[in-house]
Design a protein around this motif. Structure first.
Motif, PDB file in Angstrom:
ATOM      1  N   ALA A 120      20.997  30.207  38.153  1.00  0.00           N
ATOM      2  CA  ALA A 120      20.279  30.313  39.061  1.00  0.00           C
ATOM      3  C   ALA A 120      19.662  31.539  39.576  1.00  0.00           C
ATOM      4  CB  ALA A 120      21.117  29.438  40.245  1.00  0.00           C
ATOM      5  N   VAL A 121      18.564  31.550  40.218  1.00  0.00           N
ATOM      6  CA  VAL A 121      17.783  32.769  40.967  1.00  0.00           C
ATOM      7  C   VAL A 121      18.455  32.498  42.459  1.00  0.00           C
ATOM      8  CG1 VAL A 121      15.910  33.881  41.656  1.00  0.00           C
ATOM      9  CG2 VAL A 121      15.887  32.816  39.434  1.00  0.00           C
ATOM     10  N   VAL A 122      18.964  33.698  42.747  1.00  0.00           N
ATOM     11  CA  VAL A 122      19.467  33.416  44.278  1.00  0.00           C
ATOM     12  C   VAL A 122      18.738  34.341  45.207  1.00  0.00           C
ATOM     13  CG1 VAL A 122      21.723  32.883  43.504  1.00  0.00           C
ATOM     14  CG2 VAL A 122      21.218  35.384  43.898  1.00  0.00           C
ATOM     15  N   ASP A 123      18.920  34.220  46.443  1.00  0.00           N
ATOM     16  CA  ASP A 123      18.226  35.082  47.542  1.00  0.00           C
ATOM     17  C   ASP A 123      18.891  36.003  47.776  1.00  0.00           C
ATOM     18  OD1 ASP A 123      19.825  33.873  49.153  1.00  0.00           O
ATOM     19  OD2 ASP A 123      18.285  32.522  50.103  1.00  0.00           O
ATOM     20  N   LYS A 124      18.561  36.996  48.863  1.00  0.00           N
ATOM     21  CA  LYS A 124      19.530  37.976  49.337  1.00  0.00           C
ATOM     22  C   LYS A 124      20.822  37.555  49.908  1.00  0.00           C
ATOM     23  CE  LYS A 124      16.647  40.436  51.800  1.00  0.00           C
ATOM     24  NZ  LYS A 124      15.916  41.673  52.591  1.00  0.00           N
ATOM     25  N   GLN A 125      20.934  36.394  50.326  1.00  0.00           N
ATOM     26  CA  GLN A 125      22.082  35.977  50.962  1.00  0.00           C
ATOM     27  C   GLN A 125      22.892  35.234  49.754  1.00  0.00           C
ATOM     28  OE1 GLN A 125      19.130  35.390  52.670  1.00  0.00           O
ATOM     29  NE2 GLN A 125      19.715  37.230  53.654  1.00  0.00           N
ATOM     30  N   GLY A 126      22.761  35.169  48.541  1.00  0.00           N
ATOM     31  CA  GLY A 126      23.193  34.585  47.563  1.00  0.00           C
ATOM     32  C   GLY A 126      23.071  32.951  47.222  1.00  0.00           C
ATOM     33  N   ASN A 127      22.167  32.359  47.952  1.00  0.00           N
ATOM     34  CA  ASN A 127      21.745  31.221  47.784  1.00  0.00           C
ATOM     35  C   ASN A 127      20.768  30.884  46.945  1.00  0.00           C
ATOM     36  OD1 ASN A 127      23.300  30.340  50.256  1.00  0.00           O
ATOM     37  ND2 ASN A 127      21.629  31.206  51.556  1.00  0.00           N
ATOM     38  N   PRO A 128      21.041  29.824  46.075  1.00  0.00           N
ATOM     39  CA  PRO A 128      19.982  29.406  44.987  1.00  0.00           C
ATOM     40  C   PRO A 128      18.590  29.066  45.494  1.00  0.00           C
ATOM     41  CG  PRO A 128      21.867  28.357  44.628  1.00  0.00           C
ATOM     42  CD  PRO A 128      22.082  28.836  45.964  1.00  0.00           C
ATOM     43  N   LEU A 129      17.357  29.653  44.837  1.00  0.00           N
ATOM     44  CA  LEU A 129      16.252  29.494  45.175  1.00  0.00           C
ATOM     45  C   LEU A 129      16.075  27.941  44.939  1.00  0.00           C
ATOM     46  CD1 LEU A 129      15.831  32.325  45.416  1.00  0.00           C
ATOM     47  CD2 LEU A 129      13.711  32.397  44.385  1.00  0.00           C
ATOM     48  N   LYS A 130      15.022  27.116  45.891  1.00  0.00           N
ATOM     49  CA  LYS A 130      14.776  25.977  45.528  1.00  0.00           C
ATOM     50  C   LYS A 130      13.126  25.681  45.437  1.00  0.00           C
ATOM     51  CE  LYS A 130      18.834  24.327  46.877  1.00  0.00           C
ATOM     52  NZ  LYS A 130      19.674  23.695  45.862  1.00  0.00           N
ATOM     53  N   LEU A 149      18.119  41.444  36.649  1.00  0.00           N
ATOM     54  CA  LEU A 149      18.463  42.742  36.125  1.00  0.00           C
ATOM     55  C   LEU A 149      19.908  42.745  35.936  1.00  0.00           C
ATOM     56  CD1 LEU A 149      17.685  45.933  35.720  1.00  0.00           C
ATOM     57  CD2 LEU A 149      18.359  46.162  38.324  1.00  0.00           C
ATOM     58  N   GLU A 150      20.231  43.302  34.620  1.00  0.00           N
ATOM     59  CA  GLU A 150      21.530  43.324  34.332  1.00  0.00           C
ATOM     60  C   GLU A 150      22.249  44.536  34.935  1.00  0.00           C
ATOM     61  OE1 GLU A 150      22.966  41.260  32.325  1.00  0.00           O
ATOM     62  OE2 GLU A 150      21.364  40.019  31.921  1.00  0.00           O
ATOM     63  N   GLY A 151      23.588  44.393  35.208  1.00  0.00           N
ATOM     64  CA  GLY A 151      24.248  45.349  35.777  1.00  0.00           C
ATOM     65  C   GLY A 151      25.480  44.458  36.744  1.00  0.00           C
ATOM     66  N   GLU A 152      26.401  45.267  37.285  1.00  0.00           N
ATOM     67  CA  GLU A 152      27.606  44.999  38.157  1.00  0.00           C
ATOM     68  C   GLU A 152      26.891  44.755  39.462  1.00  0.00           C
ATOM     69  OE1 GLU A 152      31.935  46.208  39.659  1.00  0.00           O
ATOM     70  OE2 GLU A 152      30.831  47.402  37.947  1.00  0.00           O
ATOM     71  N   HIS A 153      25.815  45.585  39.757  1.00  0.00           N
ATOM     72  CA  HIS A 153      25.622  45.439  41.079  1.00  0.00           C
ATOM     73  C   HIS A 153      23.994  45.240  41.326  1.00  0.00           C
ATOM     74  CE1 HIS A 153      29.172  47.543  42.428  1.00  0.00           C
ATOM     75  NE2 HIS A 153      28.705  48.682  41.481  1.00  0.00           N
ATOM     76  N   ALA A 154      23.534  44.269  40.453  1.00  0.00           N
ATOM     77  CA  ALA A 154      22.349  43.950  40.371  1.00  0.00           C
ATOM     78  C   ALA A 154      22.251  42.194  40.500  1.00  0.00           C
ATOM     79  CB  ALA A 154      21.614  44.244  38.907  1.00  0.00           C
ATOM     80  N   TYR A 155      23.091  41.468  40.939  1.00  0.00           N
ATOM     81  CA  TYR A 155      22.973  40.171  41.090  1.00  0.00           C
ATOM     82  C   TYR A 155      21.952  39.660  41.676  1.00  0.00           C
ATOM     83  CZ  TYR A 155      24.885  35.562  41.895  1.00  0.00           C
ATOM     84  OH  TYR A 155      25.040  34.042  41.914  1.00  0.00           O
ATOM     85  N   GLU A 156      21.265  40.196  42.704  1.00  0.00           N
ATOM     86  CA  GLU A 156      20.271  39.643  43.484  1.00  0.00           C
ATOM     87  C   GLU A 156      18.928  40.485  43.398  1.00  0.00           C
ATOM     88  OE1 GLU A 156      21.710  40.056  47.462  1.00  0.00           O
ATOM     89  OE2 GLU A 156      23.418  38.749  47.364  1.00  0.00           O
ATOM     90  N   ILE A 157      18.833  41.212  42.028  1.00  0.00           N
ATOM     91  CA  ILE A 157      17.788  41.846  41.909  1.00  0.00           C
ATOM     92  C   ILE A 157      17.313  41.386  40.467  1.00  0.00           C
ATOM     93  CG2 ILE A 157      16.748  44.376  41.120  1.00  0.00           C
ATOM     94  CD1 ILE A 157      19.289  45.444  42.533  1.00  0.00           C
ATOM     95  N   TYR A 158      15.640  40.996  40.705  1.00  0.00           N
ATOM     96  CA  TYR A 158      14.894  40.416  39.517  1.00  0.00           C
ATOM     97  C   TYR A 158      13.554  40.931  39.218  1.00  0.00           C
ATOM     98  CZ  TYR A 158      18.247  36.535  40.955  1.00  0.00           C
ATOM     99  OH  TYR A 158      19.580  35.727  40.996  1.00  0.00           O
ATOM    100  N   SER A 159      13.129  40.568  38.136  1.00  0.00           N
ATOM    101  CA  SER A 159      11.713  40.806  37.770  1.00  0.00           C
ATOM    102  C   SER A 159      10.985  39.820  37.309  1.00  0.00           C
ATOM    103  CB  SER A 159      11.641  42.063  36.964  1.00  0.00           C
ATOM    104  OG  SER A 159      12.398  41.789  35.622  1.00  0.00           O
ATOM    105  N   PHE A 160       9.655  39.902  37.281  1.00  0.00           N
ATOM    106  CA  PHE A 160       8.908  38.592  36.742  1.00  0.00           C
ATOM    107  C   PHE A 160       8.498  39.153  35.253  1.00  0.00           C
ATOM    108  CE2 PHE A 160       8.154  38.457  41.146  1.00  0.00           C
ATOM    109  CZ  PHE A 160       8.416  36.729  41.647  1.00  0.00           C
ATOM    110  N   LEU A 161       8.544  37.907  34.406  1.00  0.00           N
ATOM    111  CA  LEU A 161       8.011  38.018  33.027  1.00  0.00           C
ATOM    112  C   LEU A 161       6.702  37.242  32.728  1.00  0.00           C
ATOM    113  CD1 LEU A 161      11.400  37.849  30.991  1.00  0.00           C
ATOM    114  CD2 LEU A 161       9.854  39.883  31.338  1.00  0.00           C
ATOM    115  N   TYR A 162       5.914  37.700  32.067  1.00  0.00           N
ATOM    116  CA  TYR A 162       4.941  36.285  31.443  1.00  0.00           C
ATOM    117  C   TYR A 162       5.511  36.163  29.869  1.00  0.00           C
ATOM    118  CZ  TYR A 162       1.128  33.766  29.208  1.00  0.00           C
ATOM    119  OH  TYR A 162       0.527  32.912  28.582  1.00  0.00           O
TER     120      TYR A 162
END
Length: 213
Positions: free
Chosen positions: A28-38, A145-158
């Motif tokens: 799941a993609v999560v927000d800054k609070q760790g909750n899954p995006l709906k 984003l891969e990495g131990e401290h990157a749990y809530e960091i994302y990017s977009f892909l086409y």
């Protein structure tokens, strides 16, 4: 004896097939609070490293329609909505429909994201609007984003789940007037890293500066 061997083979096959199915559930993609995006709920898309604000829509290039997806240079941006029809959450690396339904827009096209070819420039596309759910040009993904401290960091892909199609990160292109437009292709090598904040839980103070979020 052959019946017993066949029974054991089918039992093992069922076991391995079950494990494969269990492992197919996407993260799941999560927000800054760790909750899954709906699906169908609005989220602000904050920059990770930037002096600018969040994502919204704007008239770029020749200042005509449809609107392009830009980074708001002054404020929080606009709520972004994500849709996916197989889960009750927004998964990573799965084809998504993305929309910014701004009211009172000067352009009548739907505010669904799509890639838009820029003139004759080779291998370069803007992230624009006027797309349709399920259309090949409107299928975006969110990658963590891969990495131990990157749990809530994302990017977009086409990167549609169709063999042989374009697959590229969404980054930033600076227009001639300085507008930061979301784009992909030639010259766009660095993904635009973001975090998500559910719009309904975000309290905005009057004149608050979000450029450093």
């Amino acid at each position: 004896m052959k019946f017993i061997q066949l029974f054991c083979f089918l039992s093992l096959s069922a076991l391995f097939n079950t494990k494969a199915l269990q492992g197919d559930k996407p993260e799941a993609v999560v927000d800054k609070q760790g909750n899954p995006l709906k699906p169908g709920e609005g989220y602000y898309v904050f920059p990770l490293w930037a002096d600018n604000g969040g994502i919204t829509l704007g008239q770029t290039r020749n200042k005509t329609c449809p609107l392009d997806v830009i980074r708001n240079p002054e404020a929080i941006g606009s709520p972004v909505y994500f849709y996916e029809y197989e889960h009750d959450y927004i998964p990573t690396l799965t084809d998504l429909t993305v929309e910014i339904p701004i009211l009172g827009s000067p352009c009548s096209e739907r505010k669904v994201w799509k890639i838009s070819k820029e003139g004759t420039r080779a291998r370069f596309w803007f992230v624009s609007t006027g797309g349709f759910p399920g259309n090949l040009f409107s299928q975006f993904k969110i990658e963590r984003l891969e990495g131990e401290h990157a749990y809530e960091i994302y990017s977009f892909l086409y990167c549609p789940s169709v063999p042989g199609t374009l697959c590229a990160p969404v980054g930033t292109f600076v227009d001639t007037d300085g507008t930061k437009v979301m784009a992909l292709g030639a010259g766009i090598e660095e993904p635009y890293y973001v975090r998500f904040q559910k719009a309904s839980t975000f309290t905005q103070n009057k004149n608050q500066d979000f450029s450093g979020v």
